[in-house]
Design a protein around this motif. Structure first.
Motif, PDB file in Angstrom:
ATOM      1  N   LEU A  70     -38.619  -0.197  37.682  1.00 53.05           N
ATOM      2  CA  LEU A  70     -37.203  -0.791  37.695  1.00 53.05           C
ATOM      3  C   LEU A  70     -36.958  -0.715  39.223  1.00 53.05           C
ATOM      4  O   LEU A  70     -36.634  -1.355  40.280  1.00 53.05           O
ATOM      5  CB  LEU A  70     -35.679  -0.507  37.238  1.00 53.05           C
ATOM      6  N   ASP A  71     -37.324   1.263  39.517  1.00 50.25           N
ATOM      7  CA  ASP A  71     -37.102   1.168  40.818  1.00 50.25           C
ATOM      8  C   ASP A  71     -38.102   1.528  42.277  1.00 50.25           C
ATOM      9  O   ASP A  71     -37.782   0.661  43.284  1.00 50.25           O
ATOM     10  CB  ASP A  71     -36.954   2.966  41.664  1.00 50.25           C
ATOM     11  N   LEU A  72     -38.990   1.364  42.100  1.00 53.84           N
ATOM     12  CA  LEU A  72     -40.283  -0.090  42.350  1.00 53.84           C
ATOM     13  C   LEU A  72     -39.943  -0.772  43.352  1.00 53.84           C
ATOM     14  O   LEU A  72     -40.462  -1.292  44.420  1.00 53.84           O
ATOM     15  CB  LEU A  72     -41.306   0.427  41.736  1.00 53.84           C
ATOM     16  N   VAL A  73     -39.856  -1.910  42.185  1.00 49.67           N
ATOM     17  CA  VAL A  73     -39.191  -2.822  42.612  1.00 49.67           C
ATOM     18  C   VAL A  73     -38.057  -2.932  43.396  1.00 49.67           C
ATOM     19  O   VAL A  73     -37.806  -3.967  44.643  1.00 49.67           O
ATOM     20  CB  VAL A  73     -38.997  -4.175  41.698  1.00 49.67           C
ATOM     21  N   ARG A  74     -36.900  -2.507  42.859  1.00 52.80           N
ATOM     22  CA  ARG A  74     -35.800  -2.225  43.751  1.00 52.80           C
ATOM     23  C   ARG A  74     -36.127  -1.309  44.922  1.00 52.80           C
ATOM     24  O   ARG A  74     -35.525  -2.570  46.478  1.00 52.80           O
ATOM     25  CB  ARG A  74     -34.766  -1.501  42.943  1.00 52.80           C
ATOM     26  N   VAL A  75     -36.349  -0.242  45.219  1.00 48.32           N
ATOM     27  CA  VAL A  75     -36.393   0.474  46.607  1.00 48.32           C
ATOM     28  C   VAL A  75     -37.545  -0.255  47.416  1.00 48.32           C
ATOM     29  O   VAL A  75     -37.261  -0.510  48.493  1.00 48.32           O
ATOM     30  CB  VAL A  75     -36.488   2.080  46.545  1.00 48.32           C
ATOM     31  N   ASN A  76     -38.810  -0.284  47.240  1.00 45.32           N
ATOM     32  CA  ASN A  76     -39.751  -0.827  47.726  1.00 45.32           C
ATOM     33  C   ASN A  76     -40.647  -2.388  48.170  1.00 45.32           C
ATOM     34  O   ASN A  76     -40.877  -2.886  49.217  1.00 45.32           O
ATOM     35  CB  ASN A  76     -41.245  -0.661  47.169  1.00 45.32           C
ATOM     36  N   ASP A  86     -28.661  -8.216  50.061  1.00 49.46           N
ATOM     37  CA  ASP A  86     -29.292  -9.487  49.537  1.00 49.46           C
ATOM     38  C   ASP A  86     -30.577  -8.769  49.021  1.00 49.46           C
ATOM     39  O   ASP A  86     -31.057  -9.792  47.749  1.00 49.46           O
ATOM     40  CB  ASP A  86     -30.591 -10.261  50.808  1.00 49.46           C
ATOM     41  N   GLY A  87     -31.322  -7.613  48.684  1.00 54.48           N
ATOM     42  CA  GLY A  87     -31.910  -6.779  48.020  1.00 54.48           C
ATOM     43  C   GLY A  87     -31.488  -7.629  46.138  1.00 54.48           C
ATOM     44  O   GLY A  87     -32.015  -7.292  45.616  1.00 54.48           O
ATOM     45  N   LYS A  88     -30.084  -7.128  45.818  1.00 57.70           N
ATOM     46  CA  LYS A  88     -29.567  -6.620  45.099  1.00 57.70           C
ATOM     47  C   LYS A  88     -29.439  -7.935  44.856  1.00 57.70           C
ATOM     48  O   LYS A  88     -29.544  -8.365  43.275  1.00 57.70           O
ATOM     49  CB  LYS A  88     -27.998  -6.417  45.177  1.00 57.70           C
ATOM     50  N   ARG A  89     -28.800  -9.110  46.071  1.00 54.27           N
ATOM     51  CA  ARG A  89     -28.678 -10.604  44.899  1.00 54.27           C
ATOM     52  C   ARG A  89     -30.003 -11.438  44.024  1.00 54.27           C
ATOM     53  O   ARG A  89     -29.951 -11.861  43.073  1.00 54.27           O
ATOM     54  CB  ARG A  89     -28.679 -11.608  46.253  1.00 54.27           C
ATOM     55  N   PHE A  90     -31.570 -11.131  45.106  1.00 51.07           N
ATOM     56  CA  PHE A  90     -32.664 -11.368  44.566  1.00 51.07           C
ATOM     57  C   PHE A  90     -33.636 -10.568  43.469  1.00 51.07           C
ATOM     58  O   PHE A  90     -34.519 -10.447  43.091  1.00 51.07           O
ATOM     59  CB  PHE A  90     -33.401 -11.970  45.301  1.00 51.07           C
ATOM     60  N   LEU A  91     -33.073  -9.042  43.683  1.00 50.74           N
ATOM     61  CA  LEU A  91     -33.360  -8.872  42.222  1.00 50.74           C
ATOM     62  C   LEU A  91     -33.634  -8.928  40.596  1.00 50.74           C
ATOM     63  O   LEU A  91     -35.112  -8.378  40.568  1.00 50.74           O
ATOM     64  CB  LEU A  91     -32.476  -7.609  42.893  1.00 50.74           C
ATOM     65  N   PRO A  92     -32.711  -9.673  41.021  1.00 50.81           N
ATOM     66  CA  PRO A  92     -33.291  -9.971  38.756  1.00 50.81           C
ATOM     67  C   PRO A  92     -34.366 -10.879  39.131  1.00 50.81           C
ATOM     68  O   PRO A  92     -35.757 -10.569  38.232  1.00 50.81           O
ATOM     69  CB  PRO A  92     -31.978 -11.199  38.642  1.00 50.81           C
ATOM     70  N   ILE A  93     -34.802 -11.606  40.110  1.00 52.39           N
ATOM     71  CA  ILE A  93     -35.894 -12.259  39.881  1.00 52.39           C
ATOM     72  C   ILE A  93     -37.343 -11.948  40.955  1.00 52.39           C
ATOM     73  O   ILE A  93     -38.014 -12.480  40.310  1.00 52.39           O
ATOM     74  CB  ILE A  93     -35.721 -13.761  41.058  1.00 52.39           C
ATOM     75  N   LEU A  94     -37.063 -11.385  41.522  1.00 51.95           N
ATOM     76  CA  LEU A  94     -37.992 -10.236  41.813  1.00 51.95           C
ATOM     77  C   LEU A  94     -38.431  -9.454  40.860  1.00 51.95           C
ATOM     78  O   LEU A  94     -39.970  -9.311  40.514  1.00 51.95           O
ATOM     79  CB  LEU A  94     -37.834  -9.426  43.580  1.00 51.95           C
TER      80      LEU A  94
END
Length: 259
Positions: A70-76, A86-94
């Motif tokens: 999960l951190d790989l997607v969230r951070v990188n 915006d990262g938090k907004r679109f994190l679920p779909i990414l």
């Protein structure tokens, strides 16, 4: 693969269009590739359920593994390209895109499944459309009045040049992006499957059907098959990462200040 005539026949594109396993002729017809997709989806859901049902402040190994993914997607991907808000907004779909592509790709190297769920155009196309719709939604949400205007009529260009620039921008932004997302994922998985089937079916042919010293070729084809399996494992991860990364890039372009 080999046939009763004793000759070797390589894999063909027909493998990606298997016959029905059940419910043939109905809207719910199930073939091998659809079954593989269902298995991958069930495995993904089960993995995250087991990894998150008893969250601890000091995580165990399994929880740590889930958190690393999960951190790989969230951070990188999300925060690195879109920032924290915006990262938090679109994190679920990414996150969904990354792990869905990853697990559907992995079925291509799992014995008994042996084909990626993304090796037929349906899933890559749906994921590309999800990425495309998210990109447009992000742009309209950020700038309802100017998103399409700024996308098709970039600032600083002399008005007569828009006759050439605007069609190019339309094709590159609103047509080529979803097409390239689809084809990049699809063709990588198709080629990977064909290569692996070629090497391992050749190994079986040389070992069990070829006469005399030709059986020794089975060692070489097996080594190549194993090496390409490792390479395919890298490709599987990279395709999931690139698909999610490009989705984030498109979103970032949509929410940029000029829009």
């Amino acid at each position: 693969m080999s046939t009763d005539d004793g000759e070797f026949h390589g894999p063909s594109i027909e493998e990606f269009f298997p016959g029905a396993l059940m419910l043939e002729g109905t809207p719910f017809e199930l073939n091998r590739i659809m079954l593989v997709r269902l298995i991958a989806a069930a495995a993904l859901i089960l993995l995250f359920w087991l990894g998150t049902r008893r969250m601890k402040v000091v995580p165990g190994r399994f929880q740590s593994l889930i958190e690393m993914g999960l951190d790989l997607v969230r951070v990188n991907i999300a925060e690195d390209l879109l920032g924290k808000k915006d990262g938090k907004r679109f994190l679920p779909i990414l996150t969904t895109i990354f792990f869905m592509v990853l697990f559907l790709n992995l079925t291509g190297i799992i014995p008994g499944l042996n084909i990626a769920g993304t090796a037929v155009i349906g899933v890559p196309l749906v994921l590309a459309l999800v990425s495309y719709v998210t990109f447009i939604y992000a742009g309209i949400k950020k700038s309802p009045k100017n998103f399409f205007k700024n996308s098709l009529f970039p600032s600083g260009v002399p008005w007569p040049v828009y006759i050439i620039v605007t069609p190019i921008e339309f094709i590159s932004t609103f047509i080529i992006r979803p097409v390239t997302l689809t084809l990049r994922l699809l063709m990588n998985m198709v080629v990977g499957h064909l290569l692996l089937v070629l090497f391992f079916s050749a190994t079986w042919f040389f070992l069990f059907q070829a006469p005399g010293l030709l059986k020794l070729f089975s060692v070489g084809t097996f080594v190549f098959g194993f090496a390409f399996t490792l390479l395919e494992l890298l490709v599987i991860f990279l395709q999931a990462y690139v698909f999610a990364l490009l989705t984030a890039v498109y979103i970032q372009l949509a929410v940029a200040e000029e829009h």
